[in-house]
Every structure is written in structure tokens, then in C-alpha cells.
Design an enzyme around this catalytic site. Structure first.
Site, short mmCIF file in Angstrom:
data_model
loop_
_atom_site.label_atom_id
_atom_site.label_comp_id
_atom_site.label_asym_id
_atom_site.label_seq_id
_atom_site.Cartn_x
_atom_site.Cartn_y
_atom_site.Cartn_z
N THR A 53 57.67 30.79 38.05
CA THR A 53 58.73 31.11 37.08
C THR A 53 58.39 32.36 36.27
N GLY A 92 51.87 26.07 33.78
CA GLY A 92 50.88 25.28 33.05
C GLY A 92 49.48 25.79 33.32
N GLU A 335 60.25 21.94 37.57
CA GLU A 335 60.34 21.66 39.00
C GLU A 335 61.77 21.65 39.50
C1 LIG Z 1 54.12 9.43 32.92
C2 LIG Z 1 54.73 10.81 32.75
C3 LIG Z 1 55.55 10.76 31.53
C4 LIG Z 1 56.11 11.83 31.01
C5 LIG Z 1 55.68 13.11 31.49
C6 LIG Z 1 54.41 13.44 30.75
C7 LIG Z 1 54.01 14.62 30.63
C8 LIG Z 1 54.81 15.72 31.26
C9 LIG Z 1 54.92 16.83 30.27
C10 LIG Z 1 54.84 18.03 30.62
C11 LIG Z 1 54.67 18.32 32.03
C12 LIG Z 1 56.00 18.63 32.65
C13 LIG Z 1 56.00 19.18 33.75
C14 LIG Z 1 54.70 19.48 34.40
C15 LIG Z 1 54.75 19.13 35.82
C16 LIG Z 1 55.09 20.03 36.71
C17 LIG Z 1 55.36 21.44 36.29
C18 LIG Z 1 56.52 21.97 36.94
C19 LIG Z 1 56.12 23.18 37.75
C20 LIG Z 1 57.28 24.05 37.96
O1 LIG Z 1 58.28 23.97 37.29
S1 LIG Z 1 57.05 25.10 39.26
C21 LIG Z 1 58.55 26.01 39.35
C22 LIG Z 1 59.68 25.13 39.81
N1 LIG Z 1 60.81 25.93 40.10
C23 LIG Z 1 61.82 25.49 40.84
O2 LIG Z 1 61.88 24.33 41.24
C24 LIG Z 1 62.86 26.49 41.19
C25 LIG Z 1 64.16 25.84 41.58
N2 LIG Z 1 64.93 26.70 42.48
C26 LIG Z 1 64.86 26.55 43.84
O3 LIG Z 1 64.16 25.71 44.39
C27 LIG Z 1 65.73 27.44 44.67
O4 LIG Z 1 65.96 28.66 43.99
C28 LIG Z 1 67.11 26.78 44.99
C29 LIG Z 1 66.88 25.61 45.88
C30 LIG Z 1 67.82 26.38 43.72
C31 LIG Z 1 67.99 27.79 45.69
O5 LIG Z 1 67.23 28.34 46.72
P1 LIG Z 1 67.92 29.44 47.66
O6 LIG Z 1 68.79 30.32 46.82
O7 LIG Z 1 66.87 30.07 48.47
O8 LIG Z 1 68.77 28.52 48.62
P2 LIG Z 1 70.32 28.28 48.65
O9 LIG Z 1 70.78 27.48 47.48
O10 LIG Z 1 71.01 29.58 48.93
O11 LIG Z 1 70.39 27.34 49.95
C32 LIG Z 1 70.13 27.94 51.22
C33 LIG Z 1 69.70 26.83 52.15
O12 LIG Z 1 68.34 26.50 51.87
C34 LIG Z 1 68.21 25.11 51.69
N3 LIG Z 1 67.08 24.87 50.79
C35 LIG Z 1 66.95 25.32 49.53
N4 LIG Z 1 65.75 24.93 49.04
C36 LIG Z 1 65.15 24.22 50.02
C37 LIG Z 1 63.90 23.55 50.12
N5 LIG Z 1 63.04 23.51 49.08
N6 LIG Z 1 63.58 22.95 51.27
C38 LIG Z 1 64.48 22.97 52.30
N7 LIG Z 1 65.68 23.58 52.30
C39 LIG Z 1 66.00 24.20 51.14
C40 LIG Z 1 69.52 24.69 51.12
O13 LIG Z 1 69.72 23.31 51.29
C41 LIG Z 1 70.46 25.52 51.96
O14 LIG Z 1 70.59 24.93 53.21
P3 LIG Z 1 71.99 25.04 53.99
O15 LIG Z 1 71.75 24.36 55.29
O16 LIG Z 1 72.28 26.52 54.12
O17 LIG Z 1 73.00 24.36 53.15
C1 LIG Z 2 57.00 21.75 30.54
C2 LIG Z 2 57.29 22.78 31.58
C3 LIG Z 2 56.30 23.09 32.51
C4 LIG Z 2 56.55 24.09 33.46
N1 LIG Z 2 55.53 24.41 34.35
C5 LIG Z 2 55.75 25.41 35.23
C6 LIG Z 2 54.70 25.79 36.13
O1 LIG Z 2 53.61 25.25 36.08
N2 LIG Z 2 54.94 26.80 36.99
C7 LIG Z 2 56.15 27.45 37.06
O2 LIG Z 2 56.31 28.35 37.87
N3 LIG Z 2 57.19 27.10 36.23
C8 LIG Z 2 56.99 26.10 35.32
N4 LIG Z 2 58.01 25.73 34.48
C9 LIG Z 2 59.28 26.47 34.50
C10 LIG Z 2 60.40 25.66 35.15
O3 LIG Z 2 60.20 25.56 36.52
C11 LIG Z 2 61.73 26.37 34.81
O4 LIG Z 2 61.94 26.27 33.45
C12 LIG Z 2 62.88 25.72 35.59
O5 LIG Z 2 62.76 26.04 36.94
C13 LIG Z 2 64.24 26.18 35.06
O6 LIG Z 2 64.37 27.57 35.13
P1 LIG Z 2 64.75 28.39 33.80
O7 LIG Z 2 63.90 27.90 32.71
O8 LIG Z 2 64.73 29.83 34.14
O9 LIG Z 2 66.22 27.94 33.45
P2 LIG Z 2 67.57 28.62 34.12
O10 LIG Z 2 67.42 28.65 35.56
O11 LIG Z 2 67.83 29.89 33.38
O12 LIG Z 2 68.66 27.54 33.72
C14 LIG Z 2 69.24 27.56 32.45
C15 LIG Z 2 70.55 26.84 32.56
O13 LIG Z 2 71.38 27.54 33.48
C16 LIG Z 2 71.96 26.60 34.40
N5 LIG Z 2 72.02 27.15 35.76
C17 LIG Z 2 71.14 28.00 36.34
N6 LIG Z 2 71.49 28.23 37.61
C18 LIG Z 2 72.62 27.50 37.85
C19 LIG Z 2 73.46 27.30 38.98
N7 LIG Z 2 73.19 27.89 40.16
N8 LIG Z 2 74.52 26.47 38.85
C20 LIG Z 2 74.78 25.85 37.68
N9 LIG Z 2 74.02 25.99 36.56
C21 LIG Z 2 72.96 26.82 36.66
C22 LIG Z 2 70.94 25.47 34.46
O14 LIG Z 2 71.63 24.30 34.80
C23 LIG Z 2 70.36 25.41 33.08
O15 LIG Z 2 71.08 24.51 32.28
C24 LIG Z 2 57.80 24.75 33.50
C25 LIG Z 2 58.80 24.42 32.58
C26 LIG Z 2 58.55 23.44 31.63
C27 LIG Z 2 59.63 23.10 30.64
#
Ligand SMILES: CC/C=C\C/C=C\C/C=C\C/C=C\C/C=C\CCCC(=O)SCCNC(=O)CCNC(=O)[C@H](O)C(C)(C)COP(=O)(O)OP(=O)(O)OC[C@H]1O[C@@H](n2cnc3c(N)ncnc32)[C@H](O)[C@@H]1OP(=O)(O)O
Ligand SMILES: Cc1cc2nc3c(=O)[nH]c(=O)nc-3n(C[C@H](O)[C@H](O)[C@H](O)COP(=O)(O)OP(=O)(O)OC[C@H]3O[C@@H](n4cnc5c(N)ncnc54)[C@H](O)[C@@H]3O)c2cc1C
Length: 572
Positions: A53, A92, A335
Site C-alpha cells: 500500500t 505493519g 487486506e
Molecule cells: C483476534 C483478532 C482480533 C482483532 C484483530 C486484532 C488485531 C488486528 C489489528 C490490527 C491488525 C490489522 C490488520 C493486520 C493484518 C494484516 C495486515 C493487512 C496487510 C495489508 O493490508 S496488505 C495490502 C492489502 N491490499 C489489498 O488487499 C489490495 C486490494 N486490491 C486488490 O486486491 C486488487 O486491486 C483488486 C482485486 C481490487 C482489483 O485487482 P485488478 O484491478 O487487478 O483486477 P480486476 O478487478 O480488474 O479483475 C480482473 C480479474 O482478476 C481477478 N482477480 C482479481 N484479484 C484476484 C486474485 N487475488 N486472485 C485471483 N483472481 C483475481 C478478478 O476476479 C477478475 O477476473 P475476471 O475473470 O476477469 O472477472
Molecule cells: C491496521 C492496518 C494495517 C495495514 N497493514 C498493511 C500492511 O502491512 N501492508 C500493506 O501493504 N498495507 C497495509 N494496510 C493498508 C490496507 O491494505 C489499505 O488501507 C486497504 O487496502 C485500503 O486501501 P486504502 O486505504 O487506499 O483505501 P481506498 O482504496 O482509498 O478506499 C477508500 C474508500 O474508497 C472506496 N473504494 C475504493 N475503490 C473502490 C471501488 N473500486 N469501488 C467502490 N468503492 C471503492 C472504498 O470502498 C473505501 O471506502 C493496512 C491498513 C490498516 C488499517
């Protein structure tokens, strides 16, 4: 998982080392690369962050701005943050803890961009932990919760890494700069699919923790008079308290069982993918995205219901509930933000619906879409029969998927571009996808309670819990079931009265059901949820330890209150 979430102390955190960085090496590195980094990560000889991110992009991974440009003359990648918004932001452990990071960057070679790929980058010295040359690091500042984790930022100023630091299990860049395509461009996203799957268990654990705290406390807390002159009852005797807590308790079990299915599915589909069979990837992505979105959203709301059900003490950090809520709220955004994830599931459902319309027999979690009859068969249903309840949820989901897909087709027939039609139907699509995931959770819950190897008396309790969860869902979303007459008003009334009966049925087993989560006091970290029930003594001890109680008269009196009082008295 609980250990992994345990931070090493305020200000640093290696949660993401365990749940994101290390699994990324496991899933995306070649065997050669695993030999170099996996054991170091597993032995915590290096500490890593998952740096994807950025300040300007989190959801839209294809929009990430960090670049990795291949230089064939030195056989290196140049990692660069070209803009302020390309600054890696949120990962993180990135701020102060990690000395390595897997960095998601747009891969450029021979002047062409091949999209986001993962690269291993050392970000701090292993000698003195100072940032490496060209790397700027820091913490992003206080957050809603989890301030023990140093979610950080990183900027890269033309940092050079060896070609071999591109994680090359799927895609590759040869020494001369030739790009070798992966079997699917989405394999670079595999770690996200894995993590979303684990969030289902995180949600289940969080809701299990909150219901353990609230149910136990509701047996300790006595309040008001149910009958004049009688002793104050346990607040769990109030039907409203049961209506607040027992559906959350049932959801915790439902999500726990759903996470079993998710883990099994992830293992089997990724196993097939290892042998080159990618056919299950789309279903795995849709299921993990939908379940993550649904379970984390219900969990966050459910924890706040538990907090409110504990009155003022629920609002105190002594209860552990505000921290749980903050953590669970993070799971709704991290995520993959929940709205976006549920839209991914909707995209898969629309595709499957079109295939079913074209005569294809659907399988897996969407099989019901082609099997469910469109014409409702109204009538007096047995609303205590699990089969009837599962069929109702599947009919609701199939109807809503069909409705959303037909709406979209209608918009396109009016001349709208597909993307515009999608956007103008996206609220319907989200609701249909939620109904689909809800029907999966109900079906999986019912199948699990009918097949799990337990004593028949336990099966009877779990069956009641499954009925309670399903009946609660039907009464909370009654309109969806009434819309095409599949259920009648009489069915909904029957569901409501059966739900009341289930609340009373579950009451005697409520404490046993939360004790069964076997969450130690050290994990619960809650005075209200203590196993020994000695809430009041420990609440008093907890309060006395508040930093404000270190002195009888706080220094703020002398600095602010005393002069203020004096000046007000002087005016009398
Ligand atoms: C006990 C516990 C209690 C409480 C919790 C306690 C503590 C927790 C507190 C804090 C901790 C909190 C969190 C920490 C834990 C983890 C940290 C989190 C780490 C992160 O956040 S890492 C970053 C995460 N980021 C994302 O997830 C990004 C999201 N976006 C995407 O994945 C992609 O951009 C997308 C999927 C939204 C769009 O991708 P794209 O634009 O490339 O694809 P399209 O939408 O155009 O689709 C095309 C096609 O591809 C298919 N597709 C998309 N993704 C996938 C995939 N992953 N695998 C397979 N296929 C995929 C999609 O279906 C389309 O297919 P089609 O056939 O063409 O329809
Ligand atoms: C506690 C915590 C831990 C994290 N840890 C990590 C980590 O370890 N590594 C890492 O890489 N990232 C991490 N992240 C980041 C996290 O993955 C992003 O915050 C998350 O993917 C959302 O992206 P964004 O914050 O840019 O929000 P945005 O994508 O800007 O979304 C903002 C708003 O826009 C809306 N929106 C965006 N796109 C669309 C769409 N296509 N259609 C409709 N609505 C849309 C969403 O619904 C949302 O309400 C962490 C975040 C948090 C809060």
C-alpha cells in the site's frame, strides 16, 4: 495467530512478519530464493514487512506508483518512489521494526511496464538498524487501535537490488531483461488471497472473545427488578440481552466453521495450482474476498453490540472490548477494503450467473445458482428444519444475484457501457454478494453441525445455535425473503417465535458455549470476562493502577485548576 498478534513491546510489532512477509516468501519465491530468505525469516534472523500500500493507493493495486526498473548492464532492479503519493504507507512493522520488506512495484524492463510484482528489499542495516542508503523510513503516527504496531512509511530513492531479488516463482526477468509471463497475472496477488482467508479465523476469534466477555459478565452483573420485590436478576435473564448476545455467539461458531472450510479450500486449490491447474483460482479469490468482507463486518458490529450490552464497564478498557473493536475494525479495511472485496465476489457471481444462463452446470459454492427454482413455492414451511432454512437463504441469494445481473443487462441494453452499468448497479451487486456469502455461511454451519464428530448432546446444542443464527438472519432481512413470496408473513412470524424459543433453549448452555472457545484470561485481557468471575475486586484493582492515581492531587491541579478556581473566587 494469537502469538503472532502479540507485539514485542510498545512501538514495534512483528505481526506482519509472520502473517504477510514470511508467507509471501513461501508463496512467491523460487526454491533458490527460499534457501536464501525463508529460514532467515522463520528464525527471525531478519524481520520483514509486506510493503504494498502507498499513500495514494491501497485498493487499486494496478495503480501503485513505486517502480522497479531493470538495468541489464548491471543486472539490477532500481526501486524508486517517483512521487509523494508513491510513498509506501501503512505496512505493519515498516516504521521502526523491519530490516527487510517485500515491496510491490510496477516492473519495467526494456521500456515496457508489466504491472505489479514483488521484490525483496533490505531497508535497514543488520549491524546498526540504520536505514539503508536511499531508503527513508518512519512511523505513520497514532491510529484508532493497535498502536503497539509501528505501521510505517518508506520512500526509495533509486535503490539498487540484484535481479535475483525479484520474487520469481511465477513471473521472471532473465539476465538480458526478457520478461517471462506467469500462468496468471493474479498469482502476484496470492498472498492477499491467503491472508483474507486467515481473516475469517481472526474474525471468529475476535467475536468469540467478545461474546465470552459479554456472556460471562452478563452472568455476573445483576441489575434492576424483573418482578417487584425479587432480587436483581442476572442481566442475561433479560430476553433483550439474549437477543443481543446469542446471535453474535452463534455467528462466532458459524465463522469458526467457515474458516475451517476456507483453510481446507485454500490448501486444496493451491495444491492443484502447484501442479499447474489454475481452474480453482477464481472461486478461491471470490470466496476469500467475500468471506473476509462479510465476517469482518459482522464481527466489528457484533463486538460493539457486546460492548454496549456491558453498559459503562463495557466502555472501559478494563473490559477489553474497545481494543477488540479497534482491532476488528482494522480487519474491515486491511487486506482489501470490505466494499471492494465484496464487489470482487459480485463480479464472480455475475460471471457464473451468465454461464448458468448459457446452460453451464455450476459447481462449488455457486452450484445452487443454477439449481434454485425462480418461481417461489409459498406455503407453511417448517421454520425449525435446517434444510428449510438453508434453502431459504439460497433462494434469497439466487433471486438477488439474478435481479442484480438482469438489472445490469438492462442498463447495457439501454446503451450504457458495461463499466457504467456495473457502477449504477453496484449497490444491488453488493447486497446480492452479501446474500450469497450469508447463504454459504448458513449452509456450511448446517453441514458442519450435522457431520462433525461430537457427542449427540453437543450436536443438539450446536443445532440449536445454527437454527438461532439462521432464524436471526431471516428475521433481520425479512424483506428479502418476502419479496417474491418465497416466504410468507406467517413463515416470518413462525421464524420469530422459533427464534425466541431458541434464545431460551441456548440460555442454559451459554456459559459452556463460550468456555468451549477456551480463551485464556491472558488472551482475553478483560476484567469483565475473567474465568473466575471476580469482576468487581479486579475492576477496583485495575482502576487503582491508572497512571492518574499515582498521586493523590494531580499536578494539573496546581498548574491549571488551582489558579482558575482562585481567580473565579476572587470575582465573587
Ligand atoms: C483476534 C483478532 C482480533 C482483532 C484483530 C486484532 C488485531 C488486528 C489489528 C490490527 C491488525 C490489522 C490488520 C493486520 C493484518 C494484516 C495486515 C493487512 C496487510 C495489508 O493490508 S496488505 C495490502 C492489502 N491490499 C489489498 O488487499 C489490495 C486490494 N486490491 C486488490 O486486491 C486488487 O486491486 C483488486 C482485486 C481490487 C482489483 O485487482 P485488478 O484491478 O487487478 O483486477 P480486476 O478487478 O480488474 O479483475 C480482473 C480479474 O482478476 C481477478 N482477480 C482479481 N484479484 C484476484 C486474485 N487475488 N486472485 C485471483 N483472481 C483475481 C478478478 O476476479 C477478475 O477476473 P475476471 O475473470 O476477469 O472477472
Ligand atoms: C491496521 C492496518 C494495517 C495495514 N497493514 C498493511 C500492511 O502491512 N501492508 C500493506 O501493504 N498495507 C497495509 N494496510 C493498508 C490496507 O491494505 C489499505 O488501507 C486497504 O487496502 C485500503 O486501501 P486504502 O486505504 O487506499 O483505501 P481506498 O482504496 O482509498 O478506499 C477508500 C474508500 O474508497 C472506496 N473504494 C475504493 N475503490 C473502490 C471501488 N473500486 N469501488 C467502490 N468503492 C471503492 C472504498 O470502498 C473505501 O471506502 C493496512 C491498513 C490498516 C488499517
Amino acid at each position: 495467530m494469537a502469538a503472532a498478534l502479540q507485539t514485542l513491546g510498545g512501538g514495534i510489532g512483528i505481526t506482519l512478519h509472520w502473517i504477510a512477509f514470511t508467507p509471501t516468501i513461501e508463496q512467491q519465491a523460487t526454491e533458490e530464493q527460499k534457501k536464501k530468505w525463508l529460514k532467515l525469516a522463520q528464525d527471525v534472523a531478519i524481520v520483514g514487512a509486506y510493503a504494498q500500500t502507498e499513500m495514494g493507493h491501497g485498493t487499486f493495486v494496478r495503480g501503485l506508483e513505486t517502480t522497479a526498473t531493470y538495468d541489464p548492464s548491471t543486472q539490477e532492479f532500481v526501486i524508486n518512489s517517483p512521487t509523494l503519493t508513491s510513498t509506501k504507507w501503512w505496512p505493519g512493522g515498516l516504521g521502526k521494526t523491519a530490516n527487510h520488506a517485500t515491496v510491490m512495484a510496477q516492473l519495467y524492463t526494456r521500456g515496457k511496464c508489466y504491472g505489479p510484482h514483488n521484490f525483496m528489499v533490505q531497508i535497514r542495516s543488520l549491524e546498526n538498524h540504520q536505514p539503508c542508503p536511499g531508503v527513508t523510513l518512519g512511523d505513520i503516527g497514532p491510529k484508532m487501535e493497535s498502536n503497539g504496531n509501528d505501521n510505517g512509511f518508506a520512500r526509495f530513492d533509486h535503490v539498487r537490488i540484484p535481479r535475483e531479488n525479484m520474487l520469481m516463482k511465477f513471473a521472471r526477468v532473465e539476465a538480458d531483461g526478457t520478461y517471462v509471463q506467469p500462468p496468471s497475472s493474479k498469482l502476484a496477488y496470492s498472498n492477499m488471497v491467503y491472508l483474507r482467508g486467515t481473516f475469517v479465523m481472526s474474525a471468529a476469534q475476535a467475536l468469540a472473545s467478545a461474546t465470552t466477555i459479554a456472556v460471562r459478565y452478563s452472568c455476573v452483573r445483576r441489575q434492576s427488578e424483573m418482578k417487584p420485590g425479587e432480587p436483581e436478576p442476572q442481566i442475561l435473564e433479560y430476553q433483550t440481552q439474549q437477543y443481543k448476545l446469542f446471535p453474535q455467539l452463534a455467528a462466532a461458531y458459524a465463522f469458526w466453521f467457515a474458516s475451517w472450510f476456507m483453510t481446507q479450500q485454500h490448501g486444496s486449490i493451491t495444491g492443484s495450482m502447484e501442479k499447474g491447474d489454475m481452474s480453482g483460482l477464481a472461486e478461491l479469490h471470490a470466496l476469500s474476498a467475500g468471506l473476509k468482507s462479510y465476517t469482518t463486518a459482522v464481527t466489528a458490529r457484533g463486538i460493539d453490540v457486546c460492548r454496549m450490552a456491558c453498559g459503562g464497564h463495557g466502555y472501559s478498557h478494563a473490559s477489553g472490548l474497545p481494543a477488540l473493536f479497534g482491532g476488528a475494525a482494522a480487519l474491515c479495511t486491511a487486506e482489501g477494503e470490505n466494499t471492494v472485496m465484496m464487489l470482487q465476489t459480485a463480479r464472480y457471481l455475475v460471471k457464473c450467473f451468465a454461464q448458468s444462463q448459457a446452460g453451464k452446470r455450476l459447481t462449488g459454492t455457486v452450484a445452487y445458482l443454477s439449481a434454485v427454482q425462480p418461481s417461489p413455492v409459498a406455503g407453511n414451511r417448517n421454520m425449525s428444519d435446517l434444510g428449510t432454512l438453508v434453502a431459504a437463504f439460497q433462494h434469497r441469494a439466487a433471486r438477488m444475484v439474478r435481479h442484480a445481473a438482469m438489472q445490469m443487462q438492462g442498463e447495457m441494453q439501454k446503451g450504457k457501457a458495461r463499466e457504467d452499468a456495473w457502477n449504477s448497479c453496484s449497490v444491488l451487486l453488493i447486497k446480492a454478494a452479501e446474500a450469497h456469502v450469508h447463504s454459504f455461511v448458513v449452509r456450511n454451519f448446517a453441514e458442519t453441525v450435522q457431520t462433525v464428530e461430537v457427542d449427540e448432546s453437543v450436536r443438539a446444542v450446536l443445532t440449536s445455535l445454527c437454527q438461532l443464527y439462521s432464524l436471526y438472519g431471516i428475521t433481520e432481512h425479512a424483506g428479502d425473503f418476502l419479496k417474491d413470496g418465497y416466504l410468507t408473513g406467517r413463515d416470518i412470524d413462525a421464524a420469530s417465535s422459533h427464534l425466541s424459543a431458541m434464545l431460551a433453549r441456548v440460555r442454559p448452555d451459554a456459559v459452556a458455549l463460550v468456555d468451549a472457545f477456551d480463551l485464556h484470561d491472558k488472551i482475553l485481557r478483560s476484567v469483565l470476562g475473567r474465568y473466575d468471575g471476580r469482576v468487581y475486586e479486579h475492576l477496583y484493582e485495575w482502576a487503582k493502577k491508572s497512571p492518574l492515581n499515582k498521586s493523590e492531587v494531580h499536578e494539573s491541579y496546581y498548574k491549571y485548576l488551582q489558579p482558575f478556581l482562585k481567580s473565579n473566587r476572587a470575582k465573587l
